[in-house]
Scaffold this motif. Structure first.
Motif, PDB file in Angstrom:
ATOM      1  N   TYR A  54       0.837  -1.191   0.000  1.00  0.00           N
ATOM      2  CA  TYR A  54       0.000   0.000   0.000  1.00  0.00           C
ATOM      3  C   TYR A  54       0.873   1.243   0.000  1.00  0.00           C
ATOM      4  O   TYR A  54       1.684   1.440   0.904  1.00  0.00           O
ATOM      5  CB  TYR A  54      -0.913  -0.006   1.225  1.00  0.00           C
ATOM      6  N   ASN A  55       0.709   2.086  -1.027  1.00  0.00           N
ATOM      7  CA  ASN A  55       1.452   3.338  -1.138  1.00  0.00           C
ATOM      8  C   ASN A  55       0.704   4.395  -0.331  1.00  0.00           C
ATOM      9  O   ASN A  55      -0.393   4.805  -0.695  1.00  0.00           O
ATOM     10  CB  ASN A  55       1.558   3.755  -2.607  1.00  0.00           C
ATOM     11  N   THR A  56       1.322   4.853   0.776  1.00  0.00           N
ATOM     12  CA  THR A  56       0.643   5.822   1.642  1.00  0.00           C
ATOM     13  C   THR A  56       0.575   7.202   1.019  1.00  0.00           C
ATOM     14  O   THR A  56      -0.272   8.008   1.385  1.00  0.00           O
ATOM     15  CB  THR A  56       1.352   5.913   3.013  1.00  0.00           C
ATOM     16  N   GLN A  57       1.443   7.497   0.068  1.00  0.00           N
ATOM     17  CA  GLN A  57       1.430   8.807  -0.575  1.00  0.00           C
ATOM     18  C   GLN A  57       0.268   8.934  -1.556  1.00  0.00           C
ATOM     19  O   GLN A  57      -0.432   9.939  -1.585  1.00  0.00           O
ATOM     20  CB  GLN A  57       2.752   9.065  -1.290  1.00  0.00           C
ATOM     21  N   SER A  58       0.076   7.891  -2.388  1.00  0.00           N
ATOM     22  CA  SER A  58      -0.999   7.939  -3.382  1.00  0.00           C
ATOM     23  C   SER A  58      -2.280   7.281  -2.892  1.00  0.00           C
ATOM     24  O   SER A  58      -3.282   7.281  -3.596  1.00  0.00           O
ATOM     25  CB  SER A  58      -0.549   7.250  -4.682  1.00  0.00           C
ATOM     26  N   SER A  59      -2.235   6.707  -1.675  1.00  0.00           N
ATOM     27  CA  SER A  59      -3.394   5.999  -1.092  1.00  0.00           C
ATOM     28  C   SER A  59      -3.941   4.950  -2.047  1.00  0.00           C
ATOM     29  O   SER A  59      -5.131   4.916  -2.357  1.00  0.00           O
ATOM     30  CB  SER A  59      -4.500   6.995  -0.707  1.00  0.00           C
TER      31      SER A  59
END
Length: 197
Positions: free
Chosen positions: A23-28
Motif C-alpha cells: 500500500y502506497n501511503t502517498q498515493s493511497s
C-alpha cells in the motif's frame, strides 16, 4: 540500502500487509512489485514497512524485485558472480562486501554519465559524426530516387539535371556516388525482373 534518515520528507512509505499486498501511503493506493521497480528506475526513494510490526523490510522487497527480474528472463547477474556472492556469506570479509558493491555501482553510474556526456559533446565537433550524417543524407536521397512511392520517384541519370534544379548544388564526388548507386540499383532491379519471369 542505506538508511535515508535525512530525506524522510521525500521518502514514500509503502506498507506491506499480511495478505502480501503493498500500500502506497502517498498515493493511497495498492501497488505491485512492478510499481516499486518503476519507482526505483525513476529514482524515487521509498521505504517498505511491515504494516503489523512497523519493521523496515525494504531490503527484502528490493531483493524480491531482483529475483523476479532475473526469473522473467532479464538476467543481469552472472552465475559466477552469484556463486561468489553466496560464498561470501559467513566469510570474515562479509561486512565489507555491501560497501564495496555500493561504491562499485556508484563508480559505474558516474562513468556511464561521463561517457554519455562526452559522446553527446563530441557529436557536434567530431568529423566522423558529420560524415555519418552526410552518409545518411546520401542514402536517403538514393532511397528516395529508387523506391516506388518515395518522394520524387525514380529518376534516371539523364533526367537528373532538371529535377535537381531546385535542390542545392551537389559536389562532383557526391553526384558520382549517387550515379554509381543508381546504376547498381538498376542492375539489381533488372536481375530481379529476370528472376520473376
Amino acid at each position: 540500502m542505506a538508511d535515508n534518515a535525512g530525506s524522510k520528507d521525500n521518502t514514500v512509505i509503502i506498507k506491506k500487509y499480511a495478505n502480501r499486498r503493498l500500500y502506497n501511503t502517498q498515493s493511497s493506493s495498492y501497488i505491485t512489485l512492478d510499481h516499486l521497480a518503476k519507482m526505483t528506475r525513476e529514482g524515487i526513494e521509498f521505504r517498505v514497512l511491515d504494516a503489523k510490526s512497523g519493521s523496515d523490510i525494504t531490503h527484502q522487497i528490493l531483493t524480491q524485485i531482483i529475483m523476479e527480474e532475473e526469473a522473467s528472463g532479464e538476467q543481469m547477474l552472472p552465475v559466477n558472480f552469484l556463486r561468489q556472492l553466496i560464498g561470501m556469506y559467513g566469510n570474515s570479509m562479509q561486512a565489507l562486501i555491501p560497501h564495496y558493491l555500493e561504491a562499485s555501482m556508484d563508480q559505474f553510474r558516474a562513468n556511464q554519465l561521463k561517457l554519455r556526456k562526452a559522446f553527446e559533446d563530441s557529436i557536434e565537433t567530431n568529423p566522423l559524426a558529420r560524415l555519418t550524417q552526410q552518409n545518411i543524407a546520401m542514402f536517403q536521397a538514393a532511397a528516395a530516387a529508387f523506391m516506388p512511392g518515395a518522394e520524387g520517384g525514380a529518376v534516371s541519370p539523364k533526367d537528373e539535371a532538371p529535377a535537381a534544379a531546385g535542390e542545392p548544388e551537389k559536389t562532383g564526388e557526391t553526384r558520382n556516388e549517387l550515379d554509381a548507386l543508381r546504376e547498381q540499383m538498376l542492375a539489381m532491379q533488372k536481375k530481379l525482373d529476370q528472376l520473376g519471369k
